[in-house]
Design a protein around this motif. Structure first.
Motif, PDB file in Angstrom:
ATOM      1  N   GLU A 117      -9.292 -79.811   3.299  1.00  0.00           N
ATOM      2  CA  GLU A 117      -8.653 -81.058   2.901  1.00  0.00           C
ATOM      3  C   GLU A 117      -8.528 -81.898   3.809  1.00  0.00           C
ATOM      4  O   GLU A 117      -8.744 -83.215   3.587  1.00  0.00           O
ATOM      5  CB  GLU A 117      -7.274 -80.673   2.187  1.00  0.00           C
ATOM      6  N   GLY A 118      -8.247 -81.487   5.218  1.00  0.00           N
ATOM      7  CA  GLY A 118      -8.034 -82.326   6.268  1.00  0.00           C
ATOM      8  C   GLY A 118      -9.196 -83.188   6.562  1.00  0.00           C
ATOM      9  O   GLY A 118      -9.217 -84.343   6.922  1.00  0.00           O
ATOM     10  N   HIS A 119     -10.392 -82.320   6.730  1.00  0.00           N
ATOM     11  CA  HIS A 119     -11.743 -82.989   7.025  1.00  0.00           C
ATOM     12  C   HIS A 119     -12.296 -83.940   5.874  1.00  0.00           C
ATOM     13  O   HIS A 119     -12.812 -84.618   6.115  1.00  0.00           O
ATOM     14  CB  HIS A 119     -12.777 -81.811   7.264  1.00  0.00           C
ATOM     15  N   GLN A 120     -11.866 -83.338   4.651  1.00  0.00           N
ATOM     16  CA  GLN A 120     -12.334 -84.197   3.606  1.00  0.00           C
ATOM     17  C   GLN A 120     -11.691 -85.426   3.485  1.00  0.00           C
ATOM     18  O   GLN A 120     -12.370 -86.540   3.206  1.00  0.00           O
ATOM     19  CB  GLN A 120     -11.940 -83.596   2.112  1.00  0.00           C
ATOM     20  N   ARG A 121     -10.337 -85.519   3.746  1.00  0.00           N
ATOM     21  CA  ARG A 121      -9.628 -86.744   3.699  1.00  0.00           C
ATOM     22  C   ARG A 121     -10.252 -87.547   5.165  1.00  0.00           C
ATOM     23  O   ARG A 121     -10.513 -89.170   4.741  1.00  0.00           O
ATOM     24  CB  ARG A 121      -8.084 -86.562   4.164  1.00  0.00           C
ATOM     25  N   ALA A 122     -10.677 -87.010   5.937  1.00  0.00           N
ATOM     26  CA  ALA A 122     -11.081 -87.721   7.313  1.00  0.00           C
ATOM     27  C   ALA A 122     -12.127 -88.358   6.907  1.00  0.00           C
ATOM     28  O   ALA A 122     -12.546 -89.666   7.274  1.00  0.00           O
ATOM     29  CB  ALA A 122     -11.034 -86.852   8.367  1.00  0.00           C
ATOM     30  N   CYS A 123     -13.278 -87.594   6.168  1.00  0.00           N
ATOM     31  CA  CYS A 123     -14.527 -88.216   5.892  1.00  0.00           C
ATOM     32  C   CYS A 123     -14.319 -89.285   4.755  1.00  0.00           C
ATOM     33  O   CYS A 123     -15.184 -90.320   4.872  1.00  0.00           O
ATOM     34  CB  CYS A 123     -15.541 -87.075   5.298  1.00  0.00           C
ATOM     35  N   GLU A 124     -13.469 -89.341   4.072  1.00  0.00           N
ATOM     36  CA  GLU A 124     -13.280 -90.179   2.763  1.00  0.00           C
ATOM     37  C   GLU A 124     -12.939 -91.593   3.852  1.00  0.00           C
ATOM     38  O   GLU A 124     -13.418 -92.881   3.403  1.00  0.00           O
ATOM     39  CB  GLU A 124     -12.405 -89.910   1.928  1.00  0.00           C
ATOM     40  N   VAL A 125     -11.794 -91.490   4.719  1.00  0.00           N
ATOM     41  CA  VAL A 125     -11.648 -92.568   5.418  1.00  0.00           C
ATOM     42  C   VAL A 125     -12.651 -93.113   6.340  1.00  0.00           C
ATOM     43  O   VAL A 125     -12.554 -94.468   6.447  1.00  0.00           O
ATOM     44  CB  VAL A 125     -10.123 -92.265   6.345  1.00  0.00           C
ATOM     45  N   LEU A 126     -13.181 -92.408   7.129  1.00  0.00           N
ATOM     46  CA  LEU A 126     -14.426 -92.687   7.812  1.00  0.00           C
ATOM     47  C   LEU A 126     -15.558 -93.611   7.031  1.00  0.00           C
ATOM     48  O   LEU A 126     -16.104 -94.479   7.669  1.00  0.00           O
ATOM     49  CB  LEU A 126     -14.951 -91.630   8.485  1.00  0.00           C
ATOM     50  N   SER A 127     -15.765 -93.297   5.896  1.00  0.00           N
ATOM     51  CA  SER A 127     -16.664 -93.849   4.902  1.00  0.00           C
ATOM     52  C   SER A 127     -16.353 -95.246   4.398  1.00  0.00           C
ATOM     53  O   SER A 127     -17.008 -96.035   3.721  1.00  0.00           O
ATOM     54  CB  SER A 127     -16.924 -92.929   3.990  1.00  0.00           C
ATOM     55  N   GLU A 128     -14.901 -95.629   4.515  1.00  0.00           N
ATOM     56  CA  GLU A 128     -14.563 -96.789   4.199  1.00  0.00           C
ATOM     57  C   GLU A 128     -15.039 -97.939   4.518  1.00  0.00           C
ATOM     58  O   GLU A 128     -15.475 -97.914   5.826  1.00  0.00           O
ATOM     59  CB  GLU A 128     -13.160 -97.002   4.127  1.00  0.00           C
ATOM     60  N   ARG A 246      -6.429 -87.436  11.703  1.00  0.00           N
ATOM     61  CA  ARG A 246      -6.467 -85.888  12.210  1.00  0.00           C
ATOM     62  C   ARG A 246      -5.459 -85.056  11.756  1.00  0.00           C
ATOM     63  O   ARG A 246      -5.353 -84.074  12.102  1.00  0.00           O
ATOM     64  CB  ARG A 246      -6.224 -86.047  13.951  1.00  0.00           C
ATOM     65  N   GLY A 247      -4.611 -85.639  10.820  1.00  0.00           N
ATOM     66  CA  GLY A 247      -3.701 -84.706  10.084  1.00  0.00           C
ATOM     67  C   GLY A 247      -2.575 -84.689  11.169  1.00  0.00           C
ATOM     68  O   GLY A 247      -2.275 -85.737  11.650  1.00  0.00           O
ATOM     69  N   GLY A 248      -1.725 -83.474  11.175  1.00  0.00           N
ATOM     70  CA  GLY A 248      -0.701 -83.564  11.959  1.00  0.00           C
ATOM     71  C   GLY A 248       0.761 -83.998  11.466  1.00  0.00           C
ATOM     72  O   GLY A 248       1.590 -84.106  12.243  1.00  0.00           O
ATOM     73  N   GLU A 249       0.716 -84.518  10.207  1.00  0.00           N
ATOM     74  CA  GLU A 249       1.934 -84.926   9.553  1.00  0.00           C
ATOM     75  C   GLU A 249       3.065 -83.873   9.402  1.00  0.00           C
ATOM     76  O   GLU A 249       2.625 -82.921   9.339  1.00  0.00           O
ATOM     77  CB  GLU A 249       1.598 -85.695   8.033  1.00  0.00           C
ATOM     78  N   ASN A 250       4.108 -84.331   9.508  1.00  0.00           N
ATOM     79  CA  ASN A 250       5.369 -83.418   9.276  1.00  0.00           C
ATOM     80  C   ASN A 250       5.223 -82.059  10.352  1.00  0.00           C
ATOM     81  O   ASN A 250       5.540 -80.891   9.852  1.00  0.00           O
ATOM     82  CB  ASN A 250       5.307 -82.811   7.746  1.00  0.00           C
ATOM     83  N   LYS A 252       2.727 -80.765  11.597  1.00  0.00           N
ATOM     84  CA  LYS A 252       1.607 -79.895  11.501  1.00  0.00           C
ATOM     85  C   LYS A 252       0.657 -80.078  12.535  1.00  0.00           C
ATOM     86  O   LYS A 252       0.564 -80.956  13.142  1.00  0.00           O
ATOM     87  CB  LYS A 252       0.940 -79.890   9.989  1.00  0.00           C
ATOM     88  N   VAL A 253      -0.347 -79.040  12.982  1.00  0.00           N
ATOM     89  CA  VAL A 253      -1.389 -78.957  13.792  1.00  0.00           C
ATOM     90  C   VAL A 253      -2.375 -80.014  13.554  1.00  0.00           C
ATOM     91  O   VAL A 253      -2.866 -80.109  12.510  1.00  0.00           O
ATOM     92  CB  VAL A 253      -1.921 -77.603  13.900  1.00  0.00           C
ATOM     93  N   PRO A 254      -2.700 -81.049  14.446  1.00  0.00           N
ATOM     94  CA  PRO A 254      -3.760 -81.921  14.147  1.00  0.00           C
ATOM     95  C   PRO A 254      -5.071 -81.295  14.236  1.00  0.00           C
ATOM     96  O   PRO A 254      -5.103 -80.445  14.948  1.00  0.00           O
ATOM     97  CB  PRO A 254      -3.620 -83.006  15.222  1.00  0.00           C
ATOM     98  N   LEU A 255      -6.204 -81.875  13.554  1.00  0.00           N
ATOM     99  CA  LEU A 255      -7.337 -81.370  13.644  1.00  0.00           C
ATOM    100  C   LEU A 255      -8.243 -82.217  14.150  1.00  0.00           C
ATOM    101  O   LEU A 255      -8.706 -83.419  14.019  1.00  0.00           O
ATOM    102  CB  LEU A 255      -8.095 -81.278  12.081  1.00  0.00           C
ATOM    103  N   HIS A 256      -8.890 -81.777  15.439  1.00  0.00           N
ATOM    104  CA  HIS A 256      -9.661 -82.405  16.342  1.00  0.00           C
ATOM    105  C   HIS A 256     -11.141 -82.422  15.771  1.00  0.00           C
ATOM    106  O   HIS A 256     -12.098 -83.202  16.467  1.00  0.00           O
ATOM    107  CB  HIS A 256      -9.648 -81.449  17.709  1.00  0.00           C
TER     108      HIS A 256
END
Length: 300
Positions: A117-128, A246-250, A252-256
């Motif tokens: 989910e973290g990577h999917q969200r990142a890819c969606e933002v990167l494609s904006e 990168r995630g890491g909200e609340n 949580k561990v960020p995704l590099h």
């Protein structure tokens, strides 16, 4: 974990804010301008000298010191120590990992979903559209670069090494800028006019990042920032900003890995703008591979 964060927040006392509210109305316009700037730019002030604060407020360093003393501080050092105490320690990697694994409850599927989910969200933002436009500007700069410097410390230091290797394989020399402290100076000395800098950095305005940016500015080197803190001090001083969640909200561990995805998008795009250079470099690497293999066989 949340109780711990709440406890820290409640025990912090905003000494500067209290003094600013109490004494600010009695300050002269120039002193008030300095005090207001400090109040609105606390993280920046932690890294600034009195001269830099004076330049930002169009005053003098003497005025900056008088404003600080008018609020009851002995000087700039005393002010910074007070602000550092107010900011408090950041959430450690151990605390982030504890928060993350506890939330996942030892469930393999939830761990898989967390990363996907973290990577999917990142890819969606990167494609904006705004990120695609930013990447296009970045690629245009990189395609003309004499050399690419890739800055990243901590976990990002590994990504800096990898990205530098990929750029070199594609025909543009890549230099990792991934050391900390005084050791970074030995890497920064390799930067020259005509280079382009890629920075991986978040909100913390650490000395390594600030020093690297200053050196890039001195040499007239354009900088591309990969960050999710698009309102940070770094983002205000670079030519291109690419938003990389990168995630890491609340806590949580960020995704590099999300940053790696962005780097590979950029590097492949640069390679495609000059395919002949890329192919020539890769063929030469293959020739060297064969030469090394033959020399090794002779020794055997």
């Amino acid at each position: 974990m949340n109780r711990l964060l709440t406890k820290k927040t409640k025990t912090r006392v905003d000494i500067y804010g209290e003094r600013f509210r109490a004494r600010g109305p009695g300050l002269s316009p120039r002193l008030l301008a300095v005090a207001s700037y400090i109040n609105d730019n606390r993280e920046v002030v932690l890294e600034h000298t009195a001269m830099e604060i004076a330049a930002a407020t169009q005053t003098s360093d003497a005025t900056v010191v008088r404003a600080i003393q008018a609020l009851g501080f002995a000087g700039l050092r005393d002010l910074k120590q007070t602000m550092e105490s107010w900011f408090g320690p950041g959430i450690s990697s151990a605390e982030k990992m504890s928060s993350t694994v506890n939330a996942l409850s030892c469930d393999v599927n939830s761990s898989i979903d967390f990363v996907l989910e973290g990577h999917q969200r990142a890819c969606e933002v990167l494609s904006e559209p705004h990120n695609r436009a930013a990447m296009s500007r970045a690629v245009a700069l990189l395609a003309e670069a004499r050399q690419v410097g890739i800055f990243g410390i901590g976990a990002s230091s590994i990504l800096a090494e990898y990205a530098a290797r990929l750029f070199s394989r594609n025909g543009i020399p890549g230099v990792p800028l991934n050391r900390t402290g005084v050791m970074l100076a030995e890497q920064l000395i390799n930067l020259q006019r005509g280079d382009v800098l890629i920075m991986m950095a978040q909100k913390s305005a650490h000395r390594e990042g600030l020093t690297t940016l200053r050196e890039a500015k001195r040499l007239g080197i354009p900088t591309i920032l990969l960050t999710h803190s698009i309102d940070s001090r770094f983002s205000k001083e670079v030519q291109v900003v690419i938003n990389v969640p990168r995630g890491g909200e609340n806590g949580k561990v960020p995704l590099h890995g999300t940053v790696l995805v962005c780097l590979e998008m950029i590097i492949l795009s640069v390679a495609s703008t000059a395919p002949q250079r890329t192919i020539k470099s890769m063929k030469r690497i293959q020739e060297l591979y064969r030469a090394i293999g033959k020399s090794g066989a002779k020794k055997a």
